[in-house]
Design an enzyme around this catalytic site. Structure first.
Site, PDB file in Angstrom:
ATOM      1  N   GLY A 168      -8.697-167.013  33.273  1.00 45.76           N
ATOM      2  CA  GLY A 168      -8.916-165.790  32.315  1.00 45.76           C
ATOM      3  C   GLY A 168      -9.850-165.942  31.328  1.00 45.76           C
ATOM      4  O   GLY A 168     -10.242-165.008  30.401  1.00 45.76           O
TER       5      GLY A 168
ATOM      6  N   PRO B 241      -9.776-171.251  37.192  1.00 39.47           N
ATOM      7  CA  PRO B 241     -10.766-170.197  36.728  1.00 39.47           C
ATOM      8  C   PRO B 241     -11.592-169.663  37.935  1.00 39.47           C
ATOM      9  O   PRO B 241     -11.862-170.082  38.805  1.00 39.47           O
ATOM     10  CB  PRO B 241     -11.823-171.489  36.157  1.00 39.47           C
ATOM     11  CG  PRO B 241     -11.804-172.412  37.092  1.00 39.47           C
ATOM     12  CD  PRO B 241     -10.285-172.501  37.265  1.00 39.47           C
ATOM     13  N   GLY B 242     -11.904-168.226  37.616  1.00 41.44           N
ATOM     14  CA  GLY B 242     -12.756-167.663  38.625  1.00 41.44           C
ATOM     15  C   GLY B 242     -13.855-167.055  37.930  1.00 41.44           C
ATOM     16  O   GLY B 242     -15.133-167.767  38.212  1.00 41.44           O
ATOM     17  N   ARG B 243     -13.933-166.075  37.030  1.00 41.38           N
ATOM     18  CA  ARG B 243     -15.055-165.585  36.540  1.00 41.38           C
ATOM     19  C   ARG B 243     -16.015-166.487  35.641  1.00 41.38           C
ATOM     20  O   ARG B 243     -17.361-166.051  36.121  1.00 41.38           O
ATOM     21  CB  ARG B 243     -14.617-164.532  35.549  1.00 41.38           C
ATOM     22  CG  ARG B 243     -15.736-163.458  35.247  1.00 41.38           C
ATOM     23  CD  ARG B 243     -15.080-162.629  33.850  1.00 41.38           C
ATOM     24  NE  ARG B 243     -13.984-162.086  34.057  1.00 41.38           N
ATOM     25  CZ  ARG B 243     -13.485-160.783  34.528  1.00 41.38           C
ATOM     26  NH1 ARG B 243     -14.530-159.938  34.762  1.00 41.38           N
ATOM     27  NH2 ARG B 243     -12.549-160.352  34.920  1.00 41.38           N
TER      28      ARG B 243
ATOM     29  N   ARG C  49     -16.629-152.483  39.422  1.00 38.54           N
ATOM     30  CA  ARG C  49     -16.216-152.593  37.859  1.00 38.54           C
ATOM     31  C   ARG C  49     -16.473-151.729  36.989  1.00 38.54           C
ATOM     32  O   ARG C  49     -15.585-151.214  36.293  1.00 38.54           O
ATOM     33  CB  ARG C  49     -16.583-154.126  37.401  1.00 38.54           C
ATOM     34  CG  ARG C  49     -16.511-155.232  38.236  1.00 38.54           C
ATOM     35  CD  ARG C  49     -16.654-156.539  37.818  1.00 38.54           C
ATOM     36  NE  ARG C  49     -15.672-156.832  36.507  1.00 38.54           N
ATOM     37  CZ  ARG C  49     -15.815-156.756  35.484  1.00 38.54           C
ATOM     38  NH1 ARG C  49     -17.253-156.697  35.213  1.00 38.54           N
ATOM     39  NH2 ARG C  49     -14.974-156.901  34.653  1.00 38.54           N
TER      40      ARG C  49
ATOM     41  N   CYS D 193     -20.778-139.648  45.634  1.00 37.14           N
ATOM     42  CA  CYS D 193     -20.249-137.947  45.578  1.00 37.14           C
ATOM     43  C   CYS D 193     -19.289-138.258  44.415  1.00 37.14           C
ATOM     44  O   CYS D 193     -18.327-137.558  44.966  1.00 37.14           O
ATOM     45  CB  CYS D 193     -20.398-137.293  46.505  1.00 37.14           C
ATOM     46  SG  CYS D 193     -21.987-136.994  47.521  1.00 37.14           S
ATOM     47  N   GLU D 194     -19.254-138.787  43.238  1.00 42.56           N
ATOM     48  CA  GLU D 194     -18.267-138.635  42.296  1.00 42.56           C
ATOM     49  C   GLU D 194     -18.939-139.359  40.983  1.00 42.56           C
ATOM     50  O   GLU D 194     -19.905-140.055  40.774  1.00 42.56           O
ATOM     51  CB  GLU D 194     -17.198-140.049  42.723  1.00 42.56           C
ATOM     52  CG  GLU D 194     -16.454-140.125  43.555  1.00 42.56           C
ATOM     53  CD  GLU D 194     -15.172-140.683  43.443  1.00 42.56           C
ATOM     54  OE1 GLU D 194     -14.736-140.754  42.544  1.00 42.56           O
ATOM     55  OE2 GLU D 194     -14.516-141.048  44.598  1.00 42.56           O
TER      56      GLU D 194
ATOM     57  N   TYR E 183     -15.980-160.708  41.171  1.00 45.20           N
ATOM     58  CA  TYR E 183     -15.338-159.434  41.333  1.00 45.20           C
ATOM     59  C   TYR E 183     -16.496-158.302  41.667  1.00 45.20           C
ATOM     60  O   TYR E 183     -16.354-157.379  41.140  1.00 45.20           O
ATOM     61  CB  TYR E 183     -14.538-159.237  40.054  1.00 45.20           C
ATOM     62  CG  TYR E 183     -13.606-160.064  39.772  1.00 45.20           C
ATOM     63  CD1 TYR E 183     -12.410-160.301  40.478  1.00 45.20           C
ATOM     64  CD2 TYR E 183     -13.812-160.893  38.672  1.00 45.20           C
ATOM     65  CE1 TYR E 183     -11.598-161.459  40.200  1.00 45.20           C
ATOM     66  CE2 TYR E 183     -12.903-162.016  38.383  1.00 45.20           C
ATOM     67  CZ  TYR E 183     -11.796-162.144  39.186  1.00 45.20           C
ATOM     68  OH  TYR E 183     -10.938-163.095  38.973  1.00 45.20           O
TER      69      TYR E 183
END
Ligand code: LLP
Length: 421
Positions: free
Chosen positions: A240, A277-279, A315, A344-345, A373
């Site tokens: 986190g 931990p990731g990020r 993201r 196309c968005e 991510y």
């Protein structure tokens, strides 16, 4: 801190020019820095320096590339996995099963069997029905599964709603108020060995207070559980911790500040601490390298149309996330621009009215802090092949996931008999 720097006016990753990678592999491409990964593991480990033998289990979902996982495995990290696929990837990359923890609200019996077969360190259970199923699966294999319950502490992480997990209305964990009952029921399940407590309240936290509030509740629960006769030996404090995305904003708390808080709050806990931990490990270790296709006039600012899109880096469109966008070879002028992809968005927008380096068709740009991510959330929307990945180490670099040919995407479908002539 990362290892993407300008040398003689051009961005390098460690000792490799970004342009050399773009020329050889094409764009878009994710580029990861081994030195940055190594540094972040060291900083996180140092921050927990005064703890006895913590288990640092990298959240594989943040970046499951085999070369990234193998780098982290060599640095001694374990893995936090949330699917059978992540479990197999972690093991294939050399992460020992006794450093693997299995989280997630929807583990299937098949995934439980796989994890039991490999002998993982801990299952983080998220509901009573899950506990019952795991007990049955373990018994059928003649085993006992080491488990913790993930507690939902009903704490607001103060982050984006889509990545907050610790409020009572979120799907995660068992309610804090019912925890003693849930643990008592788990103790009676013969296929389980109840060993711990787990918590994870959300991602990209920029304030330590909600984490401290959640950990304090976990501490009180550990004491109550031990009083009730449970042999609680582990506490998993989740992941986190936020990373800096926007240099104009105050920096999130450092791993050192996080570590100080953890040591203070947990000093009397008679358990082994675990972290997911990731990020904070991979975020700043990666950039998405892209080329400007063309620049088109806009109502307020020019549209810089790049060859990366929302399918490569989701993201910004999913969470309105802000990624720094830098020219690889800045010309020295800055101006406001809208940076968009070719999908196309309207949601395929990386930045609106962003003050950034002036770029022209053919120039390279880097989306910074894209190591977490990023590639892992990429898809093939608009029939765009998955984004390739490159790992750099010093002056060496290698393609660690090749760009699949479009033919592979097409060949993945099949046409049923009744349509084939
Ligand atoms: N442990 C559990 C149980 C988790 O669910 C997560 C992330 C982590 C650890 C790692 O959290 P970290 O240290 O990376 O904050 N896709 C979103 C982030 C989703 C996070 C999901 N869970 C994004 O791009 O911001």
């Amino acid at each position: 801190m990362d290892h993407f720097d300008y040398v003689d006016g051009a961005m390098q990753v460690e000792q490799v020019p970004m342009a050399a990678i773009a020329d050889a592999v094409g764009t878009p491409v994710y580029v990861y820095s081994t030195a940055t990964l190594t540094r972040h593991v060291g900083v996180f480990r140092d921050a927990l320096g005064s703890l006895h033998n913590p288990l640092i289990a990298f959240a594989v979902k943040a970046n499951p590339n085999a070369a990234v996982l193998a780098t982290l495995a060599k640095l001694g990290l374990g893995a936090d996995v949330v699917s059978g696929g992540e479990l197999l990837r972690a093991i294939a990359a050399g992460i020992p099963a006794d450093r693997i923890v299995f989280s997630g609200v929807g583990k299937t019996a098949e995934e439980m069997r796989l994890a039991l077969d490999h002998g993982i360190f801990q299952f983080n259970l998220e509901s009573e029905p899950e506990a019952e199923m795991l007990s049955q699966v373990a018994l059928s294999m003649g085993k006992r599964a080491p488990v913790a319950y993930r507690i939902n502490p009903d704490v607001d992480a103060g982050t984006h709603a889509k990545i907050s997990t610790g409020k009572s209305e979120n799907k995660f964990g068992i309610p804090y108020a019912r925890a003693l009952e849930s643990y008592a029921a788990a103790r009676d399940l013969p296929g389980l060995d109840v060993q711990g407590v787990a918590v994870h309240i959300g991602s990209q936290l920029t304030d330590l207070a909600p984490l401290e509030a959640a950990f304090t509740k976990v501490g009180a629960l550990i004491a109550a559980l031990r009083d009730a006769g449970h042999d609680i030996r582990t506490a998993d404090l989740g992941g986190g911790l936020g990373v800096p995305y926007n240099p104009a904003l105050p920096e999130p708390p450092s791993p050192a500040a996080y570590g100080d808080m953890v040591c203070r709050v947990t000093q009397d806990w008679p358990v082994r601490l675990m972290f997911e931990p990731g990020r904070v490990i991979v975020g700043n270790a990666g950039a998405l390298l892209s080329r400007v296709v063309r620049v088109k006039q806009g109502a307020k600012a020019p549209f810089v149309i790049v060859d990366a899109a929302m399918n490569d880096l989701l993201r910004p469109s999913l969470y309105d996330a802000w990624h720094d966008i830098r020219a690889v070879t800045p010309a020295g002028q800055r101006a406001a621009a809208n940076v968009v992809g070719p999908v196309c968005e309207t949601g395929d927008t990386f930045a609106m009215g962003r003050d950034m380096d002036v770029v022209a068709a053919g120039d390279l740009v880097a989306f910074m802090t894209a190591g977490a991510y990023g590639a892992t959330m990429a898809g093939t929307y608009n029939s765009r092949p998955l984004t390739p990945e490159v790992l750099v180490s010093g002056d060496k670099w290698a393609v660690v996931r090749a760009r699949p040919p479009i033919e592979a995407l097409i060949a993945g479908d099949s046409i049923p008999d009744w349509l084939a002539d």
